[in-house]
Design a protein around this motif. Structure first.
Motif, mmCIF file in Angstrom:
data_model
loop_
_atom_site.group_PDB
_atom_site.id
_atom_site.type_symbol
_atom_site.label_atom_id
_atom_site.label_comp_id
_atom_site.label_asym_id
_atom_site.label_seq_id
_atom_site.Cartn_x
_atom_site.Cartn_y
_atom_site.Cartn_z
ATOM 1 N N UNK A 32 0.832 -1.204 0.000
ATOM 2 C CA UNK A 32 0.000 0.000 0.000
ATOM 3 C C UNK A 32 0.868 1.258 0.000
ATOM 4 N N UNK A 33 1.968 1.211 0.713
ATOM 5 C CA UNK A 33 2.871 2.354 0.747
ATOM 6 C C UNK A 33 3.533 2.574 -0.612
ATOM 7 N N UNK A 34 3.949 1.490 -1.261
ATOM 8 C CA UNK A 34 4.556 1.623 -2.588
ATOM 9 C C UNK A 34 3.550 2.146 -3.607
ATOM 10 N N UNK A 35 2.296 1.706 -3.510
ATOM 11 C CA UNK A 35 1.277 2.170 -4.455
ATOM 12 C C UNK A 35 0.987 3.660 -4.248
ATOM 13 N N UNK A 36 0.908 4.094 -2.984
ATOM 14 C CA UNK A 36 0.669 5.511 -2.716
ATOM 15 C C UNK A 36 1.824 6.370 -3.224
ATOM 16 N N UNK A 37 3.056 5.902 -3.038
ATOM 17 C CA UNK A 37 4.210 6.645 -3.541
ATOM 18 C C UNK A 37 4.222 6.691 -5.066
ATOM 19 N N UNK A 38 3.807 5.611 -5.702
ATOM 20 C CA UNK A 38 3.746 5.564 -7.164
ATOM 21 C C UNK A 38 2.719 6.563 -7.693
ATOM 22 N N UNK A 39 1.562 6.660 -7.038
ATOM 23 C CA UNK A 39 0.536 7.597 -7.489
ATOM 24 C C UNK A 39 0.896 9.048 -7.192
ATOM 25 N N UNK A 40 1.774 9.272 -6.227
ATOM 26 C CA UNK A 40 2.234 10.622 -5.915
ATOM 27 C C UNK A 40 3.452 11.037 -6.745
ATOM 28 N N UNK A 41 3.795 10.268 -7.781
ATOM 29 C CA UNK A 41 4.915 10.563 -8.681
ATOM 30 C C UNK A 41 6.271 10.502 -7.968
ATOM 31 N N UNK A 42 6.361 9.739 -6.914
ATOM 32 C CA UNK A 42 7.632 9.558 -6.204
ATOM 33 C C UNK A 42 8.190 8.185 -6.597
ATOM 34 N N UNK A 43 8.709 8.133 -7.824
ATOM 35 C CA UNK A 43 9.113 6.848 -8.405
ATOM 36 C C UNK A 43 10.298 6.220 -7.675
ATOM 37 N N UNK A 44 11.270 7.023 -7.276
ATOM 38 C CA UNK A 44 12.452 6.453 -6.616
ATOM 39 C C UNK A 44 12.084 5.816 -5.278
ATOM 40 N N UNK A 45 11.258 6.483 -4.489
ATOM 41 C CA UNK A 45 10.836 5.905 -3.210
ATOM 42 C C UNK A 45 9.998 4.656 -3.428
#
Length: 316
Positions: free
Chosen positions: A103-116
């Motif tokens: 869930x954390x990786x998906x939220x970061x992906x949708x927030x355009x934080x690809x490296x995180x």
């Protein structure tokens, strides 16, 4: 007369209580388990009906009664991701004691934080469960597609396609995303190279190293961008007369102007002259009188009837 008092027998107590005593007794709250059960029933109905905002409010009510309820926390996290409140979802993940890596990786992906997001996906692939690893592969394929690594995305989708159930929704999603990665990869490896080979060598040698072209913009936009504080000069435009309101045959500026007294009465205008009186006009006759050559005098006392012998008259 005062009301009679009803005697109470010995050993009996009156079943009626004073109204003040009944009102003073407060209703005891329902047990915690019953309130949680009702709230979870409402929560299930709201989630099934798609009312996610109301479902989040119900989760908050449950968490106020039991802050450590695992089901309410997981449901609220799912709802926040559904309504695209990814910042709030990351804040909730930080409060949850258990690990929610996917869930954390998906939220970061949708927030355009690809490296995180890529770092979290790497941790899931090394230490995550099998179910999380499969979901992480889907997310990694989408992340590779966004970053332009179409071959990596294509390899991941092919690997998922081999192990997916043909009757599942996952299989249909893979068949949708796989052609997109394939078309981009084909353009890079085949179509682009063929187009470059058809160009002259003088252009092809400098095309890849040349800077990207600058889009041409109108001069007015460029001037405004160069000096945003400068106000555009006001352009004086003459107001054109509306041809609808100009009468037919009238030429503005050529035809004489209309009479300014045209809205006044004729008797009030300066050009008005009083005409002569009609000749022979005398005073008005009384009502009922007639004027004629052969008519005789009219007697007012007989209501306009002539004297003497006449039609319908009697001789006196």
């Amino acid at each position: 007369m005062p009301p009679k008092s009803v005697p109470v027998k010995a050993g009996q107590t009156s079943s009626k209580k004073p109204s003040r005593q009944r009102r003073s007794q407060k209703q005891q709250p329902a047990p915690l388990t019953d309130r949680l059960k009702r709230l979870f029933t409402s929560l299930c109905a709201q989630v099934d009906g798609g009312h996610f905002a109301n479902a989040i409010r119900t989760c908050n009510k449950i968490l106020r009664l039991d802050p450590s309820d695992r089901d309410a926390l997981r449901t609220k996290l799912f709802l926040l991701l559904q309504i695209e409140q990814y910042d709030n979802a990351l804040a909730l993940i930080a409060e949850i004691n258990e690990q929610c890596s996917f869930e954390r990786a998906y939220a970061l992906y949708r927030l355009q934080r690809e490296e995180d997001a890529a770092q979290v996906l790497k941790e899931i692939k090394n230490n995550g469960k099998e179910a999380e690893q499969r979901g992480a592969m889907h997310l990694e394929a989408q992340l590779s597609y966004r970053q332009g690594s179409y071959q990596s995305s294509l390899d991941i989708y092919n690997e998922l396609l081999e192990t997916a159930d043909p009757a599942s929704d996952e299989y249909a999603d893979i068949l949708t995303n796989l052609p997109a990665s394939q078309s981009h990869q084909d353009f890079i490896t085949t179509t682009f190279m063929q187009s470059m080979s058809q160009l002259p060598s003088s252009i092809a040698s400098t095309l890849e190293s040349a800077p990207p072209p600058v889009l041409s913009q109108p001069a007015s936009i460029l001037a405004f961008v160069e000096d945003p504080t400068k106000k555009p000069e006001a352009v004086e435009t003459k107001k054109k007369l509306r041809t609808k309101r100009v009468p037919k045959g009238i030429i503005p500026g050529v035809s004489p102007p209309p009479d300014p007294e045209r809205w006044l009465k004729k008797s009030e205008r300066t050009s008005y002259t009083q005409g002569k009186k009609r000749r022979g006009a005398g005073g008005g006759a009384t009502q009922g009188a007639t004027v004629g050559a052969e008519s005789g005098p009219v007697s007012a006392s007989h209501g306009g009837k002539t004297g003497g012998k006449g039609k319908g008259g009697k001789k006196r």
